[in-house]
Design a protein around this motif. Structure first.
Motif, PDB file in Angstrom:
ATOM      1  N   HIS A 103       0.850  -1.187   0.000  1.00 23.55           N
ATOM      2  CA  HIS A 103       0.000   0.000   0.000  1.00 23.55           C
ATOM      3  C   HIS A 103       0.891   1.244   0.000  1.00 23.55           C
ATOM      4  O   HIS A 103       1.813   1.342   0.814  1.00 23.55           O
ATOM      5  CB  HIS A 103      -0.916   0.006   1.222  1.00 23.55           C
ATOM      6  CG  HIS A 103      -1.847   1.174   1.269  1.00 23.55           C
ATOM      7  ND1 HIS A 103      -3.094   1.150   0.686  1.00 23.55           N
ATOM      8  CD2 HIS A 103      -1.709   2.410   1.813  1.00 23.55           C
ATOM      9  CE1 HIS A 103      -3.686   2.319   0.873  1.00 23.55           C
ATOM     10  NE2 HIS A 103      -2.866   3.104   1.559  1.00 23.55           N
ATOM     11  N   LYS A 367      -1.064  -3.945   3.609  1.00 23.33           N
ATOM     12  CA  LYS A 367      -2.377  -4.189   4.192  1.00 23.33           C
ATOM     13  C   LYS A 367      -2.673  -5.681   4.248  1.00 23.33           C
ATOM     14  O   LYS A 367      -2.490  -6.399   3.258  1.00 23.33           O
ATOM     15  CB  LYS A 367      -3.467  -3.514   3.352  1.00 23.33           C
ATOM     16  CG  LYS A 367      -3.781  -2.084   3.724  1.00 23.33           C
ATOM     17  CD  LYS A 367      -4.997  -1.622   2.931  1.00 23.33           C
ATOM     18  CE  LYS A 367      -5.442  -0.232   3.333  1.00 23.33           C
ATOM     19  NZ  LYS A 367      -6.643   0.188   2.557  1.00 23.33           N
ATOM     20  N   GLU A 556      -5.916   3.526  -4.705  1.00 24.12           N
ATOM     21  CA  GLU A 556      -5.953   3.023  -3.338  1.00 24.12           C
ATOM     22  C   GLU A 556      -6.747   3.976  -2.445  1.00 24.12           C
ATOM     23  O   GLU A 556      -6.675   5.198  -2.585  1.00 24.12           O
ATOM     24  CB  GLU A 556      -4.529   2.885  -2.781  1.00 24.12           C
ATOM     25  CG  GLU A 556      -3.707   1.809  -3.463  1.00 24.12           C
ATOM     26  CD  GLU A 556      -2.289   1.740  -2.918  1.00 24.12           C
ATOM     27  OE1 GLU A 556      -1.707   0.653  -2.981  1.00 24.12           O
ATOM     28  OE2 GLU A 556      -1.767   2.766  -2.451  1.00 24.12           O
ATOM     29  N   ASN A 575     -11.079  -3.359   1.021  1.00 25.28           N
ATOM     30  CA  ASN A 575     -10.416  -4.544   0.479  1.00 25.28           C
ATOM     31  C   ASN A 575     -10.766  -5.818   1.245  1.00 25.28           C
ATOM     32  O   ASN A 575     -10.517  -6.929   0.763  1.00 25.28           O
ATOM     33  CB  ASN A 575      -8.894  -4.347   0.495  1.00 25.28           C
ATOM     34  CG  ASN A 575      -8.342  -4.109   1.896  1.00 25.28           C
ATOM     35  OD1 ASN A 575      -8.650  -3.092   2.521  1.00 25.28           O
ATOM     36  ND2 ASN A 575      -7.542  -5.016   2.395  1.00 25.28           N
TER      37      ASN A 575
END
Length: 743
Positions: A103, A367, A556, A575
């Motif tokens: 990320h 993540k 993102e 997510n």
């Protein structure tokens, strides 16, 4: 040879890491027996998570859990776990690469002119596997790497200044300063880039012995970076250090003369300046305070903000800037949850910031693609079970007794545990399957508990993980007897104790040990902890639909910090939706996690059974206030006529609870759940795993002495590795463990 009986109390990151490394050798079972005793029904400690069967098997966390790409030891350990476990491909997270995704998009919040402004940062992706990285970086390496970033920021500042017709020519007149530039020039003369704008003038002035040496910021910082890169490690030559000192101070003066007056009207320039100014203060401090020689521990006598200001950081723009506030938020650096009194050791903070920004591989953050329990503790539990480690769930540590060996040395003589429940079968099987992934439930699997006890637990809504649980009283009232206890005796039931509870628990379970070992008592007192709070909400709208449109090329969602208290951190976690199990005809489209420190000055005795619910009610109020007003700058489209539209929250149509009540919030006030702090001058009280006087005791957790000395997964993993090494000699090396020691 008789096997060594090892008892592990606690199921957090450090304890489980120790167990993993103690079982790495193929013949470990011929040498050791390992039994883990865990309060309640799941492993994880502060990192425990659960699945709520009443709401789509949703993930419920203690807080926000993300890993940094600089967590070298953590990724190395986890990679080993997944490789050894060798899950079938049908498992939804069969490999660690599936369990973690890099990320890069971070957002910080600035409060400018009485309004919140978002500072988006898209960190570059760095090739490589975090497990193959290194934290054994010298301070001189950090100097060079920081200069590379300073060069980038300085170039940006110079470009804006040229557009504003500000002066960008730097002149050196004093002979002492000229001698430093000449020293630098001689070192890089053979490789100097003569095509760089301004380089020719700089070279000509030096070689001609001119009374003034002219340059520009970009040229000067480029030459300085080239100069430091030629040094393999820090040098004993004072002239080399003075070159860095002079040039960064020269840039500092240029900022003051030409840049400061432009900042208020130019957000881009202000942010470049803040980054450059902080870098200069860090570089100045690393040299001036002799960190390059004595290690980062030498500056732990200062608070990080204090140290930055001491080394010239601009108080108005930089010392209280979003990057600094964001770091304090990251480590919950507010003793007793007092947001007006931030406190973190300068050495710990400086090292952490440098490692996070300069040592990562892949993304700056990673993540998890499910709950931390699912991604970390599920695989570890499965692997350790396969290897033959025994687990005793529902065993709460109540006391450790101090005794002596035949030679008069202190040792732990007894371990007293409360057996919280009786099981239907011999062992408790803790995991459930959610969409082909082994997971921990949010509550015990009552069908495995004695029916009469299971009924009582549910009727009275008993939390078996709580320090303030009234289960002993309920049990006594119903069965007319006390909960059963288990006493483990040294030499019979155990030889070595790995104590994996958190530091705040020591006063409650190890008072006898603290009375004997003054250093251990000092650590239990000086290494502080703070309560934290968290809430998670499931949403019917995406981040852009809520009004937050900033993102990066990879689209993102943000991990955002430095925001309004008491919930200063927000992470977009949509997510995770595909790992939850919502009805196909009615599913949420987004998830948001929030967390921060929690204000709590005093903790009552265990008999104050209502305390957790009282504190949880405060979190609920904080949560209500967050959405009623505070989120408007980030989610403007969630408000209608200046009022929050509660219908943006996902609601289960079959639930009778109001929509807010269907979300999730918690307060982490239990001794085992509080976040470990690094308050000024506390690191010196941290002990190594075998540092206590008790010859059969190994302490472990992110509260002991590691190469991090801060509350985080990496510190806990390093502690567990250190514990295993003290017992069996493996692992032989721990990356970055000597950072606070003299070079």
């Amino acid at each position: 040879m008789e096997k060594e009986k090892i008892t592990i109390v606690g199921g957090g990151v450090a304890a489980m890491t120790a167990a993993v490394y103690l079982t790495e050798q193929a013949n470990w079972q011929s040498q050791r027996e390992i039994t883990v005793y865990q309060q309640g029904w799941r492993l994880g400690g502060k990192g425990a998570s659960g699945r709520n069967a009443h709401f789509g098997q949703r993930i419920e966390e203690h807080g926000l859990h993300v890993w940094f790409g600089a967590y070298v030891n953590s990724f190395r350990t986890l990679e080993g776990v997944y490789n050894s476990l060798n899950r079938p491909a049908s498992c939804s997270l069969a490999t660690w690469q599936q369990a973690f995704k890099p990320h890069s998009f971070i957002a910080l919040q600035e409060f400018i002119d009485n309004e919140w402004q978002t500072w988006p940062i898209d960190f570059p992706t760095v090739e490589g596997n975090p497990a193959d990285g290194s934290l054994d970086i010298t301070v001189w390496d950090f100097v060079t790497m920081t200069l590379a970033w300073l060069k980038k920021w300085t170039e940006g500042i110079e470009h804006v200044c040229q557009q504003q017709n500000a002066k960008t020519i730097l002149v050196t007149k004093k002979s002492r300063d000229q001698s430093l530039l000449k020293h630098m020039y001689q070192e890089i003369k053979a490789d100097i880039d003569t095509h760089l704008n301004g380089a020719r003038q700089f070279i000509d002035d030096i070689e001609a012995g001119a009374t003034e040496i002219a340059s520009n910021p970009r040229t000067l910082i480029t030459h300085l970076l080239q100069f430091t890169e030629k040094q393999a490690t820090h040098t004993d030559k004072q002239a080399d250090r003075l070159v860095i000192w002079y040039i960064v101070r020269k840039l500092k003066r240029w900022f003051k003369d030409q840049v400061i007056d432009l900042l208020d009207d130019n957000p881009e320039l202000r942010r470049l300046y803040i980054c450059a100014d902080l870098a200069i203060a860090m570089l100045t401090g690393l040299i001036k305070d002799k960190v390059y020689r004595d290690g980062f521990g030498v500056i732990n006598c200062y608070d990080f903000r204090q140290w930055l200001e001491k080394n010239g950081a601009n108080k108005t723009y930089s010392v209280d800037s979003a990057p600094v506030r964001g770091f304090y938020d990251l480590v919950f650096a507010y003793p007793k949850g007092d947001f007006n009194k931030p406190n973190v050791e300068a050495g710990v903070a400086a090292l952490a910031m440098l490692r996070i920004g300069l040592c990562y591989k892949g993304g700056v953050m990673w993540k998890m693609q499910a709950g931390m329990g699912d991604v970390i503790f599920g695989p570890i539990y499965e692997l350790l079970k396969q290897r033959g480690v025994k687990f005793k769930f529902f065993h709460q540590l109540t006391n450790l007794s101090a005794g002596q060996t035949d030679l008069g040395e202190p040792q732990v003589s007894e371990i007293e545990l409360c057996q919280q429940v009786s099981l239907v079968g011999q062992d408790y099987e803790p995991l459930i399957d959610v969409k082909q992934l082994p997971c921990w439930p949010s509550e015990p699997l009552y069908e495995q508990i004695s029916p009469e006890q299971a009924h009582l637990l549910q009727e009275y809504q008993i939390n078996l993980e709580s320090f303030w649980s009234n289960w002993p009283e309920v049990y006594q009232e119903h069965f007319s007897t006390s909960l059963p206890t288990v006493t483990l005796r040294h030499g019979i039931d155990f030889d070595t104790l790995i104590l994996g509870v958190s530091v705040a628990s020591l006063e409650h379970v190890a008072s006898e040990l603290l009375a004997v070992d003054y250093a251990l008592s000092q650590q239990a007192t000086k290494v502080q902890s703070v309560a934290t709070q968290a809430c998670q909400v499931w949403l019917n709208k995406t981040d852009p639909q809520l009004g937050f449109t900033q993102t990066n090329a990879a689209h993102e969602g943000p991990i955002l910090s430095g925001f309004v208290e008491p919930f200063d951190t927000w992470a977009a976690m949509g997510n995770l939706l595909d790992k939850e199990d919502w009805p196909s005809e009615n599913t949420p489209v987004n998830i948001a996690y929030f967390c921060s420190a929690f204000s709590c000055e005093n903790y009552p005795p265990a008999s104050a059974h209502q305390f957790p619910e009282q504190m949880k009610a405060e979190v609920k109020l904080n949560m209500h206030n967050l959405f009623s007003a505070d989120m408007r700058p980030l989610w403007p489209e969630a408000y209608i006529d200046n009022k929050f539209d509660w219908q943006v929250f996902y609601s289960d149509p079959h639930s009778i609870l109001p929509v807010l009540e269907q979300q999730y919030w918690r307060v982490n006030v239990d001794p085992s759940e509080r976040y470990v702090l690094s308050v000024v001058d506390s690191s010196k009280y941290r002990m190594a795993t075998d540092g206590s006087q008790f010859v059969n005791l190994r302490i472990t957790g992110d509260w002991i002495k590691t190469g991090v000395n801060a509350g985080c997964v990496e510190a806990a993993v390093m502690a567990g590795m250190q514990t295993a090494r003290a017992i069996c000699g493996w692992p032989s090396e721990i990356s970055g463990e000597h950072a606070f020691e003299k070079g």
